[in-house]
Design a protein around this motif. Structure first.
Motif, PDB file in Angstrom:
ATOM      1  N   GLU A 139       0.806  -1.215   0.000  1.00  0.00           N
ATOM      2  CA  GLU A 139       0.000   0.000   0.000  1.00  0.00           C
ATOM      3  C   GLU A 139       0.839   1.263   0.000  1.00  0.00           C
ATOM      4  O   GLU A 139       0.347   2.340  -0.353  1.00  0.00           O
ATOM      5  N   ARG A 153       0.125  -3.525   4.021  1.00  0.00           N
ATOM      6  CA  ARG A 153      -0.923  -3.005   4.889  1.00  0.00           C
ATOM      7  C   ARG A 153      -1.284  -3.929   6.046  1.00  0.00           C
ATOM      8  O   ARG A 153      -1.209  -3.546   7.207  1.00  0.00           O
ATOM      9  N   ASN A 156       1.617  -4.876   8.399  1.00  0.00           N
ATOM     10  CA  ASN A 156       2.503  -3.760   8.761  1.00  0.00           C
ATOM     11  C   ASN A 156       3.976  -4.164   8.673  1.00  0.00           C
ATOM     12  O   ASN A 156       4.761  -3.983   9.612  1.00  0.00           O
ATOM     13  N   SER A 196      -0.599   2.676   4.721  1.00  0.00           N
ATOM     14  CA  SER A 196      -1.244   3.035   3.456  1.00  0.00           C
ATOM     15  C   SER A 196      -0.398   3.965   2.600  1.00  0.00           C
ATOM     16  O   SER A 196      -0.708   4.167   1.422  1.00  0.00           O
ATOM     17  N   ALA A 212      -1.517   5.672   7.898  1.00  0.00           N
ATOM     18  CA  ALA A 212      -2.015   4.318   8.168  1.00  0.00           C
ATOM     19  C   ALA A 212      -3.499   4.413   8.471  1.00  0.00           C
ATOM     20  O   ALA A 212      -3.920   5.208   9.322  1.00  0.00           O
TER      21      ALA A 212
END
Length: 300
Positions: A139, A153, A156, A196, A212
């Motif tokens: 992302e 995403r 993480n 993101s 995020a």
């Protein structure tokens, strides 16, 4: 954590000329915005008033929004040089085979475009991280001090490799060496924030800003309810590893959480006192995109 980190929204603009804005870079005083299912990208002036549409080669002229089943899903972007040519590089998310592409667009004229496959690199990342196909979702992307970072995403995970090695991969197909780390992001109301977007703060610095989103979804493909987004700081160590320094929920001037899916961030300026101006792009999972101009204060 740095408790003096705060974000203020200065301007908000809704664009009906781009669906699902997802990737954002800042270059030469202009913002370049990529949509994950758009047939064009936008070049936007600093005052958000002048908008130039750049059609993506190979996409139909008569279609505004590509169907979810076949969209390339360009979720992140960086700028960089290859053979002296400054370009935008938009990365497909990798969550489906159709989404394993890299779009390269010349920033000189927007006309010199090339689409390359990232399937072998993405396969290597899946294998190394033991990821099933359904959880692969890149992302965010950023460059910092010679490194290229790709942010996944759902887990993480930050994957890093040398930019020169990535460029060599595009030329020869030789898969670059890469490392990865898991970064623990905040949880709000039982929902974990997921990377993101990200951007280098300054070319001579060692910090990344990231966004995020808080999205209530069970997998890497389906959309879910958005309850907010975080803006944060990552500091790069000498070995390229990232350390989480600060996070804050994006709020409006009344102090309410902005329930937007912030997809990408770009730095537009840095002041002598360390404050930063930046731009955010939000994906409405529909026919419009929202841009935010923000001010980031690093001291109070």
């Amino acid at each position: 954590m740095n408790n003096s980190f705060s974000v203020t929204i200065r301007q908000t603009v809704v664009l009906d000329s781009l669906p699902s804005g997802s990737g954002l870079i800042w270059e030469g005083g202009n913002a370049y915005v990529v949509g994950d299912d758009a047939t064009s990208l936008l070049k936007i002036s600093d005052d958000l008033q002048q908008i130039h549409r750049i059609h993506i080669t190979g996409q139909p002229d008569t279609v505004f929004k590509i169907s979810k089943a076949i969209k390339p899903d360009y979720e992140s972007a960086v700028s960089g040089e290859i053979d002296g040519q400054s370009s935008l590089f938009a990365f497909g998310s990798g969550s489906l085979p159709a989404r394993e592409q890299l779009l390269q667009v010349s920033l000189a004229n927007g006309q010199n475009q090339h689409v390359a496959s990232l399937s072998t690199l993405y396969a290597a990342i899946r294998t190394e991280l033991h990821l099933p196909d359904s959880t692969m979702n890149i992302e965010g992307a950023a460059r910092c001090k010679g490194w290229l970072y790709l942010f996944l995403r759902k887990e993480n995970i930050a994957v890093r490799m040398l930019w020169t090695d990535f460029v060599q991969y595009l030329d020869s197909g030789a898969i670059p060496q890469f490392k990865h780390q898991v970064i623990r992001l905040p949880t709000y109301n039982g929902i974990s924030a997921g990377f993101s977007g990200a951007a280098e703060v300054a070319q001579d610095g060692n910090q990344l800003l990231f966004c995020a989103s808080l999205e209530n979804t069970a997998n890497a493909i389906d959309d879910g309810e958005i309850t907010g987004s975080y803006i944060g700081v990552l500091r790069m160590q000498d070995n390229g590893e990232l350390i989480l320094e600060a996070t804050t929920l994006l709020k409006d001037t009344a102090g309410n959480i902005v329930k937007e899916k912030i997809e990408s961030i770009a730095i537009t300026g840095k002041k002598e006192n360390g404050d930063i101006t930046a731009m955010l792009v939000a994906d409405n999972d529909g026919a419009t995109t929202t841009l935010f101009k923000i001010h980031i204060s690093t001291s109070q």
